[in-house]
Motif scaffolding. Sequence first.
Motif, PDB file in Angstrom:
ATOM      1  N   PRO A   1      45.551  38.213  36.713  1.00 46.37           N
ATOM      2  CA  PRO A   1      44.656  39.104  35.966  1.00 46.37           C
ATOM      3  C   PRO A   1      44.286  38.591  34.579  1.00 46.37           C
ATOM      4  O   PRO A   1      43.174  38.829  34.103  1.00 46.37           O
ATOM      5  CB  PRO A   1      45.439  40.421  35.882  1.00 46.37           C
ATOM      6  CG  PRO A   1      46.843  40.098  36.263  1.00 46.37           C
ATOM      7  CD  PRO A   1      46.776  38.913  37.166  1.00 46.37           C
ATOM      8  N   ALA A   2      45.178  37.857  33.945  1.00 43.49           N
ATOM      9  CA  ALA A   2      44.890  37.392  32.588  1.00 43.49           C
ATOM     10  C   ALA A   2      43.661  36.478  32.552  1.00 43.49           C
ATOM     11  O   ALA A   2      42.841  36.552  31.628  1.00 43.49           O
ATOM     12  CB  ALA A   2      46.108  36.656  32.019  1.00 43.49           C
ATOM     13  N   ILE A   3      43.538  35.635  33.566  1.00 40.72           N
ATOM     14  CA  ILE A   3      42.380  34.726  33.627  1.00 40.72           C
ATOM     15  C   ILE A   3      41.086  35.522  33.694  1.00 40.72           C
ATOM     16  O   ILE A   3      40.102  35.224  33.005  1.00 40.72           O
ATOM     17  CB  ILE A   3      42.490  33.795  34.857  1.00 40.72           C
ATOM     18  CG1 ILE A   3      43.698  32.871  34.717  1.00 40.72           C
ATOM     19  CG2 ILE A   3      41.202  32.979  35.039  1.00 40.72           C
ATOM     20  CD1 ILE A   3      43.954  32.021  35.952  1.00 40.72           C
TER      21      ILE A   3
ATOM     22  N   GLN B   1      33.346  42.868  37.636  1.00 39.99           N
ATOM     23  CA  GLN B   1      33.301  42.520  39.062  1.00 39.99           C
ATOM     24  C   GLN B   1      34.257  41.377  39.386  1.00 39.99           C
ATOM     25  O   GLN B   1      34.908  41.371  40.435  1.00 39.99           O
ATOM     26  CB  GLN B   1      31.873  42.170  39.478  1.00 39.99           C
ATOM     27  CG  GLN B   1      30.891  43.323  39.356  1.00 39.99           C
ATOM     28  CD  GLN B   1      30.272  43.441  37.971  1.00 39.99           C
ATOM     29  OE1 GLN B   1      30.682  42.766  37.012  1.00 39.99           O
ATOM     30  NE2 GLN B   1      29.262  44.287  37.837  1.00 39.99           N
ATOM     31  N   GLN B   2      34.348  40.396  38.503  1.00 43.08           N
ATOM     32  CA  GLN B   2      35.292  39.297  38.693  1.00 43.08           C
ATOM     33  C   GLN B   2      36.717  39.821  38.689  1.00 43.08           C
ATOM     34  O   GLN B   2      37.547  39.439  39.522  1.00 43.08           O
ATOM     35  CB  GLN B   2      35.117  38.255  37.591  1.00 43.08           C
ATOM     36  CG  GLN B   2      36.123  37.115  37.638  1.00 43.08           C
ATOM     37  CD  GLN B   2      35.941  36.124  36.493  1.00 43.08           C
ATOM     38  OE1 GLN B   2      34.839  35.919  36.012  1.00 43.08           O
ATOM     39  NE2 GLN B   2      37.046  35.513  36.063  1.00 43.08           N
ATOM     40  N   ILE B   3      36.998  40.710  37.748  1.00 42.21           N
ATOM     41  CA  ILE B   3      38.339  41.313  37.651  1.00 42.21           C
ATOM     42  C   ILE B   3      38.683  42.050  38.940  1.00 42.21           C
ATOM     43  O   ILE B   3      39.800  41.951  39.464  1.00 42.21           O
ATOM     44  CB  ILE B   3      38.403  42.257  36.435  1.00 42.21           C
ATOM     45  CG1 ILE B   3      38.297  41.450  35.130  1.00 42.21           C
ATOM     46  CG2 ILE B   3      39.668  43.106  36.461  1.00 42.21           C
ATOM     47  CD1 ILE B   3      38.055  42.291  33.886  1.00 42.21           C
ATOM     48  N   GLU B   4      37.691  42.786  39.480  1.00 46.17           N
ATOM     49  CA  GLU B   4      37.920  43.574  40.691  1.00 46.17           C
ATOM     50  C   GLU B   4      38.136  42.689  41.906  1.00 46.17           C
ATOM     51  O   GLU B   4      38.990  42.980  42.761  1.00 46.17           O
ATOM     52  CB  GLU B   4      36.736  44.524  40.908  1.00 46.17           C
ATOM     53  CG  GLU B   4      36.678  45.646  39.874  1.00 46.17           C
ATOM     54  CD  GLU B   4      35.300  46.298  39.782  1.00 46.17           C
ATOM     55  OE1 GLU B   4      34.413  45.953  40.605  1.00 46.17           O
ATOM     56  OE2 GLU B   4      35.102  47.134  38.882  1.00 46.17           O
TER      57      GLU B   4
ATOM     58  N   PRO C   1      37.017  34.594  42.643  1.00 46.78           N
ATOM     59  CA  PRO C   1      36.675  35.757  41.793  1.00 46.78           C
ATOM     60  C   PRO C   1      35.398  35.552  40.989  1.00 46.78           C
ATOM     61  O   PRO C   1      34.613  36.494  40.819  1.00 46.78           O
ATOM     62  CB  PRO C   1      37.897  35.884  40.875  1.00 46.78           C
ATOM     63  CG  PRO C   1      39.007  35.222  41.611  1.00 46.78           C
ATOM     64  CD  PRO C   1      38.367  34.077  42.335  1.00 46.78           C
ATOM     65  N   GLN C   2      35.199  34.334  40.505  1.00 47.06           N
ATOM     66  CA  GLN C   2      34.024  34.080  39.672  1.00 47.06           C
ATOM     67  C   GLN C   2      32.736  34.099  40.499  1.00 47.06           C
ATOM     68  O   GLN C   2      31.728  34.695  40.081  1.00 47.06           O
ATOM     69  CB  GLN C   2      34.178  32.722  38.966  1.00 47.06           C
ATOM     70  CG  GLN C   2      35.244  32.704  37.877  1.00 47.06           C
ATOM     71  CD  GLN C   2      36.674  32.557  38.413  1.00 47.06           C
ATOM     72  OE1 GLN C   2      36.898  32.346  39.606  1.00 47.06           O
ATOM     73  NE2 GLN C   2      37.643  32.662  37.517  1.00 47.06           N
ATOM     74  N   VAL C   3      32.754  33.472  41.678  1.00 49.99           N
ATOM     75  CA  VAL C   3      31.539  33.372  42.502  1.00 49.99           C
ATOM     76  C   VAL C   3      31.264  34.674  43.224  1.00 49.99           C
ATOM     77  O   VAL C   3      30.154  35.227  43.155  1.00 49.99           O
ATOM     78  CB  VAL C   3      31.662  32.196  43.489  1.00 49.99           C
ATOM     79  CG1 VAL C   3      30.444  32.149  44.419  1.00 49.99           C
ATOM     80  CG2 VAL C   3      31.798  30.873  42.742  1.00 49.99           C
ATOM     81  N   HIS C   4      32.254  35.198  43.932  1.00 49.87           N
ATOM     82  CA  HIS C   4      32.064  36.474  44.627  1.00 49.87           C
ATOM     83  C   HIS C   4      31.795  37.593  43.618  1.00 49.87           C
ATOM     84  O   HIS C   4      31.001  38.504  43.885  1.00 49.87           O
ATOM     85  CB  HIS C   4      33.293  36.813  45.467  1.00 49.87           C
ATOM     86  CG  HIS C   4      33.487  35.929  46.656  1.00 49.87           C
ATOM     87  ND1 HIS C   4      33.951  36.397  47.871  1.00 49.87           N
ATOM     88  CD2 HIS C   4      33.286  34.603  46.837  1.00 49.87           C
ATOM     89  CE1 HIS C   4      34.028  35.405  48.733  1.00 49.87           C
ATOM     90  NE2 HIS C   4      33.640  34.301  48.121  1.00 49.87           N
TER      91      HIS C   4
ATOM     92  N   GLN D   1      27.927  41.463  40.896  1.00 45.36           N
ATOM     93  CA  GLN D   1      27.082  41.843  39.755  1.00 45.36           C
ATOM     94  C   GLN D   1      25.643  42.051  40.202  1.00 45.36           C
ATOM     95  O   GLN D   1      24.984  43.028  39.821  1.00 45.36           O
ATOM     96  CB  GLN D   1      27.148  40.760  38.675  1.00 45.36           C
ATOM     97  CG  GLN D   1      28.476  40.631  37.962  1.00 45.36           C
ATOM     98  CD  GLN D   1      28.506  39.417  37.056  1.00 45.36           C
ATOM     99  OE1 GLN D   1      27.491  39.069  36.450  1.00 45.36           O
ATOM    100  NE2 GLN D   1      29.650  38.774  36.952  1.00 45.36           N
ATOM    101  N   ALA D   2      25.148  41.115  41.004  1.00 45.08           N
ATOM    102  CA  ALA D   2      23.774  41.215  41.500  1.00 45.08           C
ATOM    103  C   ALA D   2      23.611  42.431  42.412  1.00 45.08           C
ATOM    104  O   ALA D   2      22.611  43.157  42.332  1.00 45.08           O
ATOM    105  CB  ALA D   2      23.387  39.936  42.239  1.00 45.08           C
TER     106      ALA D   2
END
Length: 493
Positions: free
Chosen positions: A237-239, A247-250, A283-286, A291-292
Motif C-alpha cells: 500500500p505504501a507504494i 484507482q491504483q490504490i484500489e 496497479p498502475q496500468v489497470h 480512471q478512464a
Amino acid sequence: MIELTGSTLTLEQIRRVCYEMETIQIARSSMEKVRSSRAAVERIVKEKKEVYGINTGFGKFSDVTIAEEDVAPLQLNLIRSHACGVGEPFPEIVSRAMILLRLNALLKGFSGVRPIVVETLAELVNKQVHPVIPQQGSLGASGDLAPLSHLALVLVGEGEVFDKGQICAAGEVLTREEIEPIVLQAKEGLALINGTQAMTAMGVINYLEAEKIAYQSEWISAMTLEGLEGIIDAFHPAIQEVRGYPQQIEVAARMRGLLQDSQLTTRQGEKRVQDAYSLRCIPQVHGATWQALDYVKEKLEIEANAATDNPLIFDDGETVISGGNFHGQPIAFAMDFMKIAVAELANISERRIERLVNPQLSDLPPFLSPEPGLQSGAMIMQYAAASLVSENKTLAHPASVDSIPSSANQEDHVSMGTIGSRHASMIIQNVRNVLAIECICALQAVEFRGIDKMASRTREKCVQLRSFVPSITEDRIFSQDIKQISEWLKVNS
C-alpha cells in the motif's frame, strides 16, 4: 419495477432493465411535464407560428414552411426517409437500452410529444418488443438520426423487430402484443430521432461489459502472478499511496486480497529482485484504465438523463430554442477514451501471456506444452492474443477526430460518436478473448506449480474453470477452449 422521471436514471437501473428485463413505469410528475409540453406545441400549430421542426422542413430545408394540413405527414416522411441505416443490427440488448433512453429523455418535458408516444415506448420495454436497428449510418450529430428512425418506425407499425431470436415484421408483433401503432403528429417524428440514444445505449452496454472485464483482469492476472511466482511486494500500500491515484490504490488492495494466502507468490529478493512491468505495474496500468472508466460512467449517466433533441420547448411554449444538444461530442470523446483504456487491458495481458509461454522468461515448460516439440501447447494461443491486440490498436484510433459536413453544409461538424461506440464494443470482445487466453495459460502454469499452494480465492476460480476446460495433456482445438472461457467471462464475475 423502476420509475422513470427523465432525470434520475442510473447505469445500475439500466442494467436491471436490459439484463434482467425489469419492467418500468412513468412517474406521474413527469407525465404532467409531457402534457404541458405537448399543449405548447399544439398552440404553436394553431397560432401558425413558424418554429423549426414543427411547421418547417429539416436540416437545409429549415427555411421551407409547411402548411398546417401537412404537419402530420411531414413527421412520417421524416421517419421513413431517415431510416437508411445499413449493416448488421445492434445487439438486441442495445436496442432495448435505446428505447429506454429515448423514453427517459422525452419524459423531461422539453420535447413536445403526446403522452401516447411515451406510453407506447414504455409498452415496448415492458413487453420486450425490440426494434431491429442497423448499426451503421449515423454521424453522431443532429442526433443518431438513422438508428433512431428505425426505432421510430416500430411505433408507427413499420420496420422490423426481434421476436424470440428471429426477425419479424413489426406490425405482426405489435398486433400480437396488443400495442396500437401511433399516428405521428407535429414535432413527434423529430423528437424521436433527434438525440444521442444510439451511441449512449451502445456506450452504456459497453461500460457494463468493460467494468466486468476490468475486474476479471485482476483475478486472471493474480493467477498469472502465481504461475510465475511473482513478487507480492509491488502491491504494497505504501507504494500506491505515495502516488495518490485512488484507482491504483484500489487495484493494489484487490490484488493483495486475491493473493493474501497464496504460497506461490514470492517476496522481493527470494527469487529475483523485481518482476517485469506486466506484473509489477498491474496497479498502475489497470488503475489508469479504471480512471478512464470512471470518467466514461460519469458522462454516460449525465447523457442518459439529458434532453438531446431540437428544438427544445421552455416556458410553456413561450420560448422555443434551436440549439445543439443532439451533438454527440461528449459521448464520442468518452467512447474513444474507453477504447484506448480497455484495449490496454489486453496489451498488458498479452505480455503476461508471453511470459507464461516463453521458456526464456520463466522456468515453466516451453509453451506450457506437456511434451515440448511433439506437442505445441499454448504456442499459437499467444499468436492469437497478439493478433487481437494488434487489431485493437486500429480500432482504438479515435473516431471523434473525424468530421464530414452534411445537409448541404448546414450540419458542418459532427461527432462520429456512434462509430466510436461500435468500435469500443468490438475492442471489449477482443479484450475478453485475450483474457480468456491468459486464463488458459495461467491455469496451466498454476497446475505446474501446485494448485494446493494457490490463494483460496484464485483456487476457487481455478476449480470453476477446470469444470469445463480441462488441463492441457495433449494438443487439441484450443479455439473451443478460448470460446468457452470467453462466454463464461461474459456472464460471470
